[in-house]
Design a protein around this motif. Structure first.
Motif, PDB file in Angstrom:
ATOM      1  N   ALA A   1       0.830  -1.203   0.000  1.00 11.52           N
ATOM      2  CA  ALA A   1       0.000   0.000   0.000  1.00 11.52           C
ATOM      3  C   ALA A   1       0.869   1.259   0.000  1.00 11.52           C
ATOM      4  CB  ALA A   1      -0.929  -0.003   1.211  1.00 11.52           C
ATOM      5  N   LEU A   2       1.948   1.247   0.774  1.00  9.86           N
ATOM      6  CA  LEU A   2       2.848   2.405   0.789  1.00  9.86           C
ATOM      7  C   LEU A   2       3.540   2.591  -0.551  1.00  9.86           C
ATOM      8  CD1 LEU A   2       4.461   2.037   4.331  1.00  9.86           C
ATOM      9  CD2 LEU A   2       2.811   3.757   3.588  1.00  9.86           C
ATOM     10  N   ALA A   3       3.937   1.507  -1.184  1.00 13.60           N
ATOM     11  CA  ALA A   3       4.579   1.600  -2.497  1.00 13.60           C
ATOM     12  C   ALA A   3       3.602   2.148  -3.537  1.00 13.60           C
ATOM     13  CB  ALA A   3       5.099   0.239  -2.924  1.00 13.60           C
ATOM     14  N   CYS A   4       2.365   1.703  -3.504  1.00  7.46           N
ATOM     15  CA  CYS A   4       1.356   2.219  -4.446  1.00  7.46           C
ATOM     16  C   CYS A   4       1.108   3.708  -4.203  1.00  7.46           C
ATOM     17  CB  CYS A   4       0.051   1.447  -4.306  1.00  7.46           C
ATOM     18  SG  CYS A   4       0.135  -0.226  -4.946  1.00  7.46           S
ATOM     19  N   GLY A   5       1.046   4.106  -2.955  1.00  7.43           N
ATOM     20  CA  GLY A   5       0.861   5.527  -2.632  1.00  7.43           C
ATOM     21  C   GLY A   5       2.017   6.371  -3.112  1.00  7.43           C
ATOM     22  N   LEU A   6       3.228   5.878  -2.949  1.00  5.66           N
ATOM     23  CA  LEU A   6       4.409   6.613  -3.406  1.00  5.66           C
ATOM     24  C   LEU A   6       4.417   6.744  -4.921  1.00  5.66           C
ATOM     25  CD1 LEU A   6       7.151   7.920  -2.754  1.00  5.66           C
ATOM     26  CD2 LEU A   6       8.158   5.640  -2.993  1.00  5.66           C
ATOM     27  N   ILE A   7       4.111   5.670  -5.609  1.00  4.75           N
ATOM     28  CA  ILE A   7       4.059   5.707  -7.072  1.00  4.75           C
ATOM     29  C   ILE A   7       2.977   6.671  -7.546  1.00  4.75           C
ATOM     30  CG2 ILE A   7       3.500   4.320  -9.119  1.00  4.75           C
ATOM     31  CD1 ILE A   7       4.882   1.956  -7.650  1.00  4.75           C
ATOM     32  N   ALA A   8       1.822   6.646  -6.894  1.00  3.71           N
ATOM     33  CA  ALA A   8       0.734   7.553  -7.268  1.00  3.71           C
ATOM     34  C   ALA A   8       1.133   9.006  -7.030  1.00  3.71           C
ATOM     35  CB  ALA A   8      -0.525   7.209  -6.484  1.00  3.71           C
ATOM     36  N   ALA A   9       1.838   9.285  -5.946  1.00  3.70           N
ATOM     37  CA  ALA A   9       2.264  10.647  -5.660  1.00  3.70           C
ATOM     38  C   ALA A   9       3.280  11.135  -6.686  1.00  3.70           C
ATOM     39  CB  ALA A   9       2.850  10.723  -4.253  1.00  3.70           C
ATOM     40  N   VAL A  10       4.234  10.288  -7.028  1.00  7.29           N
ATOM     41  CA  VAL A  10       5.253  10.672  -8.013  1.00  7.29           C
ATOM     42  C   VAL A  10       4.614  10.894  -9.377  1.00  7.29           C
ATOM     43  CG1 VAL A  10       7.277   9.826  -9.267  1.00  7.29           C
ATOM     44  CG2 VAL A  10       7.161   9.574  -6.782  1.00  7.29           C
ATOM     45  N   LEU A  11       3.761   9.977  -9.807  1.00  2.00           N
ATOM     46  CA  LEU A  11       3.100  10.146 -11.104  1.00  2.00           C
ATOM     47  C   LEU A  11       2.175  11.358 -11.112  1.00  2.00           C
ATOM     48  CD1 LEU A  11       2.273   6.470 -12.146  1.00  2.00           C
ATOM     49  CD2 LEU A  11       3.967   8.005 -13.147  1.00  2.00           C
ATOM     50  N   GLY A  12       1.479  11.612 -10.024  1.00  2.00           N
ATOM     51  CA  GLY A  12       0.618  12.797  -9.930  1.00  2.00           C
ATOM     52  C   GLY A  12       1.421  14.085 -10.023  1.00  2.00           C
ATOM     53  N   GLY A  13       2.557  14.107  -9.338  1.00  2.00           N
ATOM     54  CA  GLY A  13       3.426  15.285  -9.420  1.00  2.00           C
ATOM     55  C   GLY A  13       3.989  15.481 -10.814  1.00  2.00           C
ATOM     56  N   TRP A  14       4.343  14.385 -11.447  1.00  2.00           N
ATOM     57  CA  TRP A  14       4.881  14.483 -12.808  1.00  2.00           C
ATOM     58  C   TRP A  14       3.816  14.974 -13.779  1.00  2.00           C
ATOM     59  CZ3 TRP A  14       3.936  11.581 -17.351  1.00  2.00           C
ATOM     60  CH2 TRP A  14       4.828  11.831 -18.397  1.00  2.00           C
ATOM     61  N   PHE A  15       2.586  14.423 -13.676  1.00  2.00           N
ATOM     62  CA  PHE A  15       1.507  14.868 -14.554  1.00  2.00           C
ATOM     63  C   PHE A  15       1.173  16.349 -14.301  1.00  2.00           C
ATOM     64  CE2 PHE A  15      -0.034  10.296 -14.985  1.00  2.00           C
ATOM     65  CZ  PHE A  15       0.390  10.200 -16.309  1.00  2.00           C
ATOM     66  N   ALA A  16       1.246  16.793 -13.045  1.00  2.00           N
ATOM     67  CA  ALA A  16       0.953  18.193 -12.724  1.00  2.00           C
ATOM     68  C   ALA A  16       2.031  19.108 -13.303  1.00  2.00           C
ATOM     69  CB  ALA A  16       0.855  18.376 -11.220  1.00  2.00           C
ATOM     70  N   SER A  17       3.267  18.655 -13.289  1.00  2.00           N
ATOM     71  CA  SER A  17       4.348  19.502 -13.833  1.00  2.00           C
ATOM     72  C   SER A  17       4.348  19.519 -15.341  1.00  2.00           C
ATOM     73  CB  SER A  17       5.705  19.041 -13.298  1.00  2.00           C
ATOM     74  OG  SER A  17       6.008  17.759 -13.821  1.00  2.00           O
ATOM     75  N   VAL A  18       3.884  18.453 -15.970  1.00  2.00           N
ATOM     76  CA  VAL A  18       3.835  18.380 -17.435  1.00  2.00           C
ATOM     77  C   VAL A  18       2.682  19.238 -17.956  1.00  2.00           C
ATOM     78  CG1 VAL A  18       3.400  16.844 -19.391  1.00  2.00           C
ATOM     79  CG2 VAL A  18       4.919  16.133 -17.544  1.00  2.00           C
ATOM     80  N   SER A  19       1.579  19.293 -17.262  1.00  2.00           N
ATOM     81  CA  SER A  19       0.385  20.006 -17.730  1.00  2.00           C
ATOM     82  C   SER A  19       0.540  21.463 -17.677  1.00  2.00           C
ATOM     83  CB  SER A  19      -0.836  19.626 -16.922  1.00  2.00           C
ATOM     84  OG  SER A  19      -1.078  18.251 -17.074  1.00  2.00           O
TER      85      SER A  19
END
Length: 77
Positions: free
Chosen positions: A59-77
């Motif tokens: 669960a912690l690994a999934c949360g970390l991956i989701a946070a990193v991908l969310g941050g990346w998508f926010a910076s790309v947009s």
């Protein structure tokens, strides 16, 4: 299987935290399949108990991956 062997299998199934209905169902299925004590014991031993610490780490690994991908998508947009 003898009653002693059934009791040993029942004890193994209780260690897996199964309820009585599930235990009786498993034992009935073993008897219907004409399993010997040794083969039924090997089948039960192959079943793994879920490890709660492993679930938390997943669960912690999934949360970390989701946070990193969310941050990346926010910076790309």
């Amino acid at each position: 299987m003898t009653e002693t062997e059934l009791n040993r299998l029942r004890a193994k199934l209780r260690r897996l935290d199964l309820n009585e209905a599930a235990i009786n169902s498993c034992l009935h299925q073993f008897e219907a399949d004409l399993e010997t004590y040794a083969s039924a014991s090997r089948v039960i031993d192959s079943w793994e108990r879920p490890d709660p610490s492993q679930t938390v780490l997943q669960a912690l690994a999934c949360g970390l991956i989701a946070a990193v991908l969310g941050g990346w998508f926010a910076s790309v947009s």
